[in-house]
Design a protein around this motif. Structure first.
Motif, PDB file in Angstrom:
ATOM      1  N   GLU A 337      -6.545 -54.903  41.619  1.00 28.33           N
ATOM      2  CA  GLU A 337      -6.273 -53.789  40.704  1.00 28.33           C
ATOM      3  C   GLU A 337      -6.751 -54.119  39.283  1.00 28.33           C
ATOM      4  OE1 GLU A 337      -2.191 -52.808  39.911  1.00 28.33           O
ATOM      5  OE2 GLU A 337      -2.682 -50.784  39.254  1.00 28.33           O
ATOM      6  N   LEU A 341      -9.541 -52.472  36.761  1.00 29.79           N
ATOM      7  CA  LEU A 341      -9.344 -52.145  35.341  1.00 29.79           C
ATOM      8  C   LEU A 341     -10.511 -52.688  34.519  1.00 29.79           C
ATOM      9  CD1 LEU A 341      -7.631 -51.096  32.945  1.00 29.79           C
ATOM     10  CD2 LEU A 341      -6.460 -53.307  32.935  1.00 29.79           C
ATOM     11  N   GLY A 484      -8.796 -48.158  28.291  1.00 29.67           N
ATOM     12  CA  GLY A 484      -7.760 -48.110  29.315  1.00 29.67           C
ATOM     13  C   GLY A 484      -8.318 -47.695  30.656  1.00 29.67           C
ATOM     14  N   GLY A 485      -7.434 -47.636  31.635  1.00 36.00           N
ATOM     15  CA  GLY A 485      -7.855 -47.360  33.003  1.00 36.00           C
ATOM     16  C   GLY A 485      -8.099 -45.887  33.283  1.00 36.00           C
TER      17      GLY A 485
ATOM     18  N   SER B  77      -3.301 -50.359  29.992  1.00 38.18           N
ATOM     19  CA  SER B  77      -3.752 -51.146  31.146  1.00 38.18           C
ATOM     20  C   SER B  77      -3.189 -50.604  32.457  1.00 38.18           C
ATOM     21  CB  SER B  77      -3.439 -52.633  30.934  1.00 38.18           C
ATOM     22  OG  SER B  77      -2.079 -52.918  31.162  1.00 38.18           O
ATOM     23  N   ILE B  78      -2.741 -51.471  33.324  1.00 38.55           N
ATOM     24  CA  ILE B  78      -2.255 -51.028  34.631  1.00 38.55           C
ATOM     25  C   ILE B  78      -0.781 -51.363  34.771  1.00 38.55           C
ATOM     26  CG2 ILE B  78      -4.401 -50.905  35.922  1.00 38.55           C
ATOM     27  CD1 ILE B  78      -4.024 -53.831  36.669  1.00 38.55           C
ATOM     28  N   HIS B  79      -0.197 -50.809  35.817  1.00 33.20           N
ATOM     29  CA  HIS B  79       1.256 -50.750  35.915  1.00 33.20           C
ATOM     30  C   HIS B  79       1.915 -52.129  35.923  1.00 33.20           C
ATOM     31  CE1 HIS B  79       4.759 -48.462  36.203  1.00 33.20           C
ATOM     32  NE2 HIS B  79       4.754 -48.081  37.458  1.00 33.20           N
ATOM     33  N   ARG B  81       1.482 -54.725  34.035  1.00 32.26           N
ATOM     34  CA  ARG B  81       0.742 -55.943  33.720  1.00 32.26           C
ATOM     35  C   ARG B  81       0.484 -56.170  32.237  1.00 32.26           C
ATOM     36  NH1 ARG B  81       2.488 -56.765  38.582  1.00 32.26           N
ATOM     37  NH2 ARG B  81       1.551 -55.377  40.112  1.00 32.26           N
TER      38      ARG B  81
END
Lengths: 634, 344
Positions: A337, A341, A484-485, B77-79, B81
């Motif tokens: 994941e 990103l 950002g993603g 960013s991502i969940h 992290r």
């Protein structure tokens, strides 16, 4: 030629040589013992001796995942195979000419790999009733005809070692632990190895324990003297230095070369290197090595898990470092994941996967190359990532440098696929001249770049040639921006849910990776009339190359090519593939590259696969390829 | 050494507007996040550091949109992290003020592991944990801080989970700085954020924040003037812990088992009152205070529970690099050559 002892002599038919020193071109030795017997160290030292002597060499360590499996059992057997020669060799060897077996388990576990006529050196002291029973021997194989095809040397290594080191005053148990050095001394005599480096090594290794150092030295010399004075070893062998290209060499393992490549990439890019990692076999040695080189501006961070390791690396990249993470297959799954990103952020990062047997925990200490599709496609969405694979231990250095070049030039995460055999195997390395290493310097954005004259900074504004976006690191005034993603509007970089923009961005990210400059793949076809091409990737280079040599020596033409860049693939690959009547793709997986080649180039690539946790043997590939070549010629 | 040591000072006076990006804020009307955003934009100029040396990192969730609205550097960013990314950034860049914006789902559920490790490791980052006791962005499932028995879309028969107390959790991880504040109290929020920014090392600020859509009114008792006065404890370092309306004051005392409890001030000896000491190395005092109020917010303990200086991970990591560089020059050729070579 094959002498009675299984070793290949230059001349002199068997038995005709009256002298006590016989020349051979190459030898394969396997040291095997209990996990606690120090076989990896023994093999490693013998390797250093061979390297110091100027032989070409290749090694294959093979050890269990358990640190100390029950002593004397088959699962506890650890071995180290070494192939050294007076010419350039490609593999650690298929079958050992010499097996050193420190106990019955080591003998039993390795006997099946020995060719008739091989030499077996056994430590008879360990052939007790109890130890024999542990591995299912009713009767000692030393007393039956089980070993009649081999030349067997029965040596009471434990007792001889204890006797030799008695004067140091070590306990019997401690004294016996030196028996691996006895074995090393004996083999060093048999193959006329220089011993200075080993003596120095032992003194340094045990510098804090002079008594232990002395005992190991005594055991080592006792082994040497045993060979010299015992009549059972009437003949010693000599393998002359190999005529490799001129230069200064050292011995490296793949993980060491990889770590050096990462340090060198930092130096040549003039960027700090940040390694975020979590311990995992067989990648941990890269972390250990990198941790030693803080003076090169290398920060190592042992994270709480695989995800944190790659996350921290990405954070460091955002801040202007060369972010790196190292792992093996299970860890790569956890990192996917964050790699996605990094794809969206378009930031440079290196992900090194030292592949091991899978699925799941699989075979932690064995080799495999079954993470190719995971590396290429193991992320959600269209998420292209460049993928490179070293073809040998020393090649890990160049691959790391090249991966860094791609990551920094194209602002992308790059995946590097090594494997257990490459990581732990070793070979001579022609030490590069640092001043000739590629210049990897990058420039950070320092001014607004908006094409509309607004004096704004647009983070997704691109270099027209590489399509790389600018790297504006925090701390740069006037370029404050957010990444950002979520999907970005190309150019401006703000969040965009626009359907056409998303379609354009997906294609743009793909085009950027597809457009990465990689060298054309060279084809080795010395006779120029081959109709069969054998193509591999990663660590199968050695056995494929050795098999091709054997075929050519038999008058069977075969062409070889090897992929170091798996994404994007070299521009000439399609043309190369179409040049041949047959394409054979050996892989240590179920045919992952073959599937890609078939779908991408519409060639009838024929897959040959093995997933046994061990590298291919030259002999098995020789057989496979000779069938194909003969089939074409019919 | 303060939390901002090493971050270059601003050479101009900023206002809240300077920290406001051009992005339209898209939280729901009435969301508590607006108040926090306004407070942060409003107090950052006070810190006197360069705007370009300020970074906000977030994960996923409603709160995670925060960086887009700040005219600083930022990463969405991502969940879960964000603490990992902030760790890599803070370790390699001592000249940055690094902020993590997270929520009760992002920081305590999917990212719980990273949060506790960042706190125990003591990286110089400031974590703002927006706690609305619900999943907002995924439309209303229960979170790790939701009340037990809460009926949500994913728990029609009531949630079975025992909620986390984020302050207790952070103290259990031995965070150097732990505080709690409310979205509705701008002054206290600002004061708490200021203290967190000044702290060197990991700082966690839990912010009770209202979700008007999926958990509206979760903290309403603290917005009602009378109830607030009756329930709210504001810790002050060096002062006895007392609260309540003038006509019915309460104080915190230690009972015979050594545990803290609330007593009527009139009924206790003033000398028995617990005096707050945020600087105690041992976490048990702060932990005991964090256990006083539970999900029921009765009482609700706010303020700085703990502010203890200890060496930070990133300072020490950089120090190791500096020392190594002083001891051994970085000679790449020598490294690659090693000791055992042969020449052909």
């Amino acid at each position: 030629m094959v002498a009675t002892n299984g070793q290949r002599t230059e001349s002199d038919p068997e038995g005709q040589q009256p002298d006590t020193l016989r020349k051979v071109n190459r030898v394969v030795i396997r040291f095997a013992g209990d996990s606690g017997d120090g076989m990896q160290l023994t093999g490693d030292r013998f390797t250093s001796e061979a390297a110091a002597f100027g032989n070409d060499l290749a090694t294959l360590p093979n050890y269990p995942a358990e640190i100390r499996a029950p002593a004397g059992t088959l699962p506890g057997v650890s071995s180290f195979q070494l192939h050294f020669a007076d010419y350039d060799i490609l593999t650690p060897g298929d079958r050992p000419d010499v097996l050193v077996a420190m106990n019955p388990a080591a003998l039993k576990a390795n006997l099946g790999d020995l060719p008739a006529g091989a030499t077996v050196v056994v430590n008879t002291d360990e052939f007790t009733k109890r130890n024999l029973k542990k591995v299912g021997y009713e009767q000692s194989p030393l007393e039956t005809d089980e070993l009649e095809r081999f030349t067997v040397h029965r040596v009471a290594m434990s007792e001889l070692t204890k006797g030799a080191v008695a004067e140091t005053g070590l306990t019997r148990k401690e004294a016996e632990r030196c028996k691996n050095m006895f074995a090393l001394g004996l083999l060093s005599w048999m193959y006329h190895r220089p011993t200075d480096n080993t003596e120095r090594f032992l003194r340094e290794k045990f510098s804090g324990k002079p008594q232990v150092a002395e005992a190991n030295l005594l055991a080592f010399r006792a082994g040497w003297n045993y060979g010299e004075t015992t009549e059972s070893f009437a003949v010693a062998y000599e393998v002359e230095p190999a005529s490799l290209p001129e230069g200064t060499y050292r011995q490296v393992t793949g993980n060491l070369a990889l770590a050096y490549g990462l340090v060198a990439a930092g130096q040549r890019s003039e960027l700090p290197v940040f390694l975020g990692s979590y311990p995992i076999t067989p990648a941990s040695d890269v972390l250990h090595e990198m941790a030693k080189h803080k003076n090169f501006g290398v920060t190592t961070f042992q994270a709480e898990d695989e995800i944190a390791g790659v996350g921290a690396a990405l954070g460091a990249s955002f801040g202007g470092s060369l972010g790196v993470t190292t792992t093996s297959g299970p860890g790569l799954a956890l990192k996917s994941e964050t790699i996605g990103l990094a794809v969206a952020l378009e930031l440079p990062m290196l992900i090194c996967d030292i592949q091991r047997g899978g699925p799941s925990t699989g075979l932690p200490t064995k080799t495999e190359q079954a993470d190719l599709l995971q590396a290429l496609y193991g992320r959600n969405g269209e998420s292209p990532v460049p993928v490179l694979a070293p073809r040998s231990p020393a090649d890990c250095f160049d691959i790391a440098m090249d991966a860094a070049r791609i990551a920094l030039t194209y602002r992308t995460p790059v995946l590097l696929l090594s494997d257990g055999a490459t990581a732990n195997g070793s070979e001579p390395w022609l030490i590069p001249d640092v001043s000739e290493l590629p210049d990897l310097r990058v420039s950070f954005a320092d001014s607004p770049n908006a094409p509309d004259g607004s004096e704004e900074f647009w983070p997704y504004q691109r270099d027209p040639r590489t399509l790389a976006r600018e790297w504006a690191v925090p701390g740069t005034p006037g370029l404050e921006h957010r990444v950002g993603g979520l999907e970005k509007l190309d150019g401006k970089g703000s969040i965009s849910y626009d359907p056409d923009n998303h379609d354009a961005m997906v294609r743009l990210r793909q085009r950027r990776i597809d457009g990465i400059e990689v060298p054309d793949v060279p084809v080795e076809d010395p006779d120029g009339d081959a109709r069969v091409l054998v193509l591999g990737w990663g660590s199968s280079y050695g056995p494929i190359g050795a098999a091709c040599r054997r075929l050519r020596a038999r008058g069977m033409p075969v062409a070889q090519t090897h992929l170091r860049h798996l994404n994007p693939m070299p521009g000439n690959l399609g043309e190369v593939l179409r040049r041949y009547d047959r394409v054979v793709v050996p892989e240590m997986n179920m045919g992952q590259l073959a599937m890609l080649l078939r779908s991408r180039y519409l060639v009838d690539a024929q897959s040959y696969t093995k997933v046994a946790g061990l590298p291919f043997q030259a002999e098995e590939l020789e057989n496979v390829l000779s069938d194909v070549v003969q089939g074409v010629e019919l | 050494m303060g939390g901002l040591a090493g971050v270059p000072a601003a050479d101009e006076e900023y206002s809240a507007k300077d920290f406001t990006s051009d992005q339209e804020v898209r939280w729901c009307p009435g969301c508590g996040d607006y108040a926090v955003l306004a407070a942060v934009r409003g107090f950052l100029p006070e810190l006197g550091i360069k705007r370009e040396n300020t970074v906000f990192v977030s994960g996923i969730g409603c709160s995670a949109r925060f960086p887009y609205y700040m005219n600083t550097y930022g990463m969405h960013s991502i969940h879960g992290r964000a603490p990992t990314i902030a760790t890599g950034l803070a370790t390699t860049r001592p000249d940055l003020s690094v902020w993590v914006v997270t929520g009760d789902g992002d920081g305590l559920s999917i990212g719980g592991n990273h949060l506790i490790h960042a706190l125990r490791r003591n990286v110089n980052i400031t974590v703002l944990l927006f706690n609305n006791r619900i999943y907002g962005l995924t439309k209303g499932q229960y979170s790790p801080t939701s009340d037990q028995g809460m009926v949500t879309k994913s728990t029609p028969a009531g949630s079975l989970d025992t909620p986390f107390n984020p302050v207790s959790l952070a103290l259990g991880a031995e965070a150097g700085f732990v505080a709690r504040t409310l979205d509705s109290d701008r002054a206290h929020l600002t004061e708490t954020l200021r203290a967190a920014a000044q702290h060197r090392g990991s700082a966690l600020v839990e912010i009770y924040q209202n979700c008007p859509i999926f958990n509206d009114g979760a903290f309403d008792v603290l917005k009602d003037a009378d109830e607030k006065q009756r329930r709210l404890i504001q810790l002050r370092h060096g002062e006895p812990v007392t609260f309540g309306p003038e006509d019915e004051r309460f104080g915190v005392v230690r009972d015979e088992r050594g545990e803290l409890r609330v007593a009527k001030l009139a009924e206790v000896d003033e000398r028995d009152l617990v005096v707050h000491d945020a600087q105690r190395a041992d976490t048990s005092h702060a932990f005991a205070l964090s256990r006083l109020g539970g999900q029921d917010l009765d009482p609700t303990v706010t303020g700085v529970f703990r502010a203890v200086d200890r060496p930070t991970y990133d300072d020490q990591a950089r120090q190791q690099l500096d020392e190594a560089a002083q001891q051994r020059p970085a000679d790449l050729q020598q490294l690659l050559t090693g000791r055992d070579t042969w020449t052909i």
